[in-house]
Design a protein around this motif. Structure first.
Motif, mmCIF file in Angstrom:
data_model
loop_
_atom_site.group_PDB
_atom_site.id
_atom_site.type_symbol
_atom_site.label_atom_id
_atom_site.label_comp_id
_atom_site.label_asym_id
_atom_site.label_seq_id
_atom_site.Cartn_x
_atom_site.Cartn_y
_atom_site.Cartn_z
ATOM 1 N N HIS A 169 31.806 66.162 63.689
ATOM 2 C CA HIS A 169 31.299 65.387 62.552
ATOM 3 C C HIS A 169 30.599 66.319 61.549
ATOM 4 O O HIS A 169 30.856 66.261 60.341
ATOM 5 C CB HIS A 169 30.345 64.296 63.052
ATOM 6 C CG HIS A 169 29.753 63.484 61.951
ATOM 7 N ND1 HIS A 169 30.459 62.539 61.250
ATOM 8 C CD2 HIS A 169 28.508 63.507 61.420
ATOM 9 C CE1 HIS A 169 29.687 62.010 60.336
ATOM 10 N NE2 HIS A 169 28.496 62.569 60.412
ATOM 11 N N ARG A 172 33.203 68.713 59.858
ATOM 12 C CA ARG A 172 33.995 68.074 58.804
ATOM 13 C C ARG A 172 33.201 68.019 57.501
ATOM 14 O O ARG A 172 33.748 68.285 56.428
ATOM 15 C CB ARG A 172 34.396 66.670 59.218
ATOM 16 C CG ARG A 172 35.421 66.623 60.292
ATOM 17 C CD ARG A 172 35.685 65.212 60.690
ATOM 18 N NE ARG A 172 37.098 64.951 60.501
ATOM 19 C CZ ARG A 172 37.714 63.925 61.011
ATOM 20 N NH1 ARG A 172 37.061 63.025 61.715
ATOM 21 N NH2 ARG A 172 38.993 63.776 60.815
ATOM 22 N N ALA A 173 31.930 67.669 57.596
ATOM 23 C CA ALA A 173 31.091 67.596 56.397
ATOM 24 C C ALA A 173 30.976 68.969 55.744
ATOM 25 O O ALA A 173 31.066 69.101 54.522
ATOM 26 C CB ALA A 173 29.715 67.044 56.758
ATOM 27 N N ARG A 176 34.332 69.792 54.036
ATOM 28 C CA ARG A 176 34.495 68.957 52.835
ATOM 29 C C ARG A 176 33.659 69.511 51.693
ATOM 30 O O ARG A 176 34.122 69.596 50.555
ATOM 31 C CB ARG A 176 34.089 67.509 53.125
ATOM 32 C CG ARG A 176 35.249 66.611 53.435
ATOM 33 C CD ARG A 176 34.878 65.138 53.387
ATOM 34 N NE ARG A 176 33.736 64.782 54.203
ATOM 35 C CZ ARG A 176 33.792 64.456 55.487
ATOM 36 N NH1 ARG A 176 34.949 64.418 56.115
ATOM 37 N NH2 ARG A 176 32.701 64.145 56.141
ATOM 38 N N ASP A 183 39.007 66.250 51.585
ATOM 39 C CA ASP A 183 38.950 66.066 53.031
ATOM 40 C C ASP A 183 40.274 66.502 53.654
ATOM 41 O O ASP A 183 41.234 65.745 53.659
ATOM 42 C CB ASP A 183 38.667 64.607 53.373
ATOM 43 C CG ASP A 183 38.407 64.395 54.855
ATOM 44 O OD1 ASP A 183 38.564 65.365 55.627
ATOM 45 O OD2 ASP A 183 38.064 63.279 55.232
ATOM 46 N N LYS A 186 41.676 64.168 56.570
ATOM 47 C CA LYS A 186 42.123 62.807 56.361
ATOM 48 C C LYS A 186 43.569 62.674 56.825
ATOM 49 O O LYS A 186 44.393 63.510 56.498
ATOM 50 C CB LYS A 186 42.046 62.453 54.869
ATOM 51 C CG LYS A 186 42.066 60.946 54.623
ATOM 52 C CD LYS A 186 42.226 60.611 53.181
ATOM 53 C CE LYS A 186 41.035 60.856 52.330
ATOM 54 N NZ LYS A 186 41.182 60.352 50.982
#
Length: 192
Positions: A169, A172-173, A176, A183, A186
C-alpha cells in the motif's frame, strides 16, 4: 516418469536420499527463476543467478518445509537473497534505464498505443524504483515479475502477509507520487 506426478515437496524430500531427483525440480522451475533473475539483473547475470539459486536450494533441501507442496515461494526467497548479493549491478541497470529517453514513433496503430505509453513511462518508473528501499523493490518485483500471490511473497521474504499488504500500500503511493499521479498498478479493463 514418476517425478511428474510428485508435488515439489515430495520431490525435494525424496531427493535427500536420491540427489538425482532434484534435477526434476530444476526442470520444473528453472525457466521461471531465470526470467525473474534476468528482469532483476539483466540477461548477462541471469544464468549465474539461476545456478546459484538451485545450488543453494540443493544444499538446503533437507531443511525444506515439507508442508508446502509448491517450492516456488522457497525458490523465489533464495533468488531474492542471491539478487541481494548482486544488487550493485541491479542498481546500475535501473539507473541506466532511468536515463534512457524514448523517442515517440511518427505513427502507430491503436493496439501499440499502450506499449508506447509503457515505454515512455519506463525511465520514470525505473527512476522511482531506484528510490525504493531494497525490501520494497524485492516485494514489488516478486509480485510484478514473478507473479507471486501476497501469501507466496510473504513466504519468499519471510514476513507476515499483513506486512506484505501494508508495505505494498505504501509502495503504491510512493510510485504514484513519483509518476505524477499515474497509477501503473491499475488493472486494465477487460475488453470483451
Amino acid at each position: 516418469m514418476v517425478t511428474l506426478t510428485m508435488d515439489d515437496s515430495t520431490l525435494i524430500g525424496n531427493s535427500v536420499g536420491d540427489p538425482e531427483l532434484f534435477a526434476s525440480l530444476f526442470d520444473r522451475h528453472a525457466d521461471e527463476v531465470h526470467r525473474y533473475a534476468a528482469r532483476r539483473l539483466g540477461p548477462e547475470l541471469a544464468e549465474d543467478v539461476t545456478a546459484e539459486v538451485f545450488l543453494v536450494a540443493f544444499r538446503s533441501r533437507a531443511r525444506y518445509d515439507r508442508s508446502r507442496s509448491d517450492a516456488r515461494p522457497w525458490l523465489y526467497g533464495i533468488a531474492t537473497n542471491v539478487v541481494a548479493q548482486h544488487r550493485r549491478a541491479e542498481r546500475r541497470r535501473t539507473q541506466a534505464m532511468a536515463k534512457v529517453t524514448v523517442d515517440r514513433p511518427g505513427s502507430f496503430d491503436e493496439r501499440s498505443a499502450d506499449r508506447v505509453t509503457a515505454e515512455q513511462l519506463q525511465p520514470r518508473l525505473a527512476k522511482a524504483l531506484t528510490k525504493l528501499s531494497a525490501a520494497e523493490r524485492d516485494l514489488l518485483l516478486l509480485l510484478a515479475w514473478a507473479d507471486l500471490t501476497y501469501e507466496d511473497a510473504a513466504v519468499a521474504l519471510g514476513i507476515p502477509v499483513g506486512t506484505v499488504r501494508s508495505r505494498l500500500h505504501r509502495l503504491r503511493a510512493k510510485v504514484r507520487r513519483a509518476l505524477g499521479g499515474i497509477d501503473p498498478f491499475k488493472e486494465e479493463p477487460t475488453h470483451g
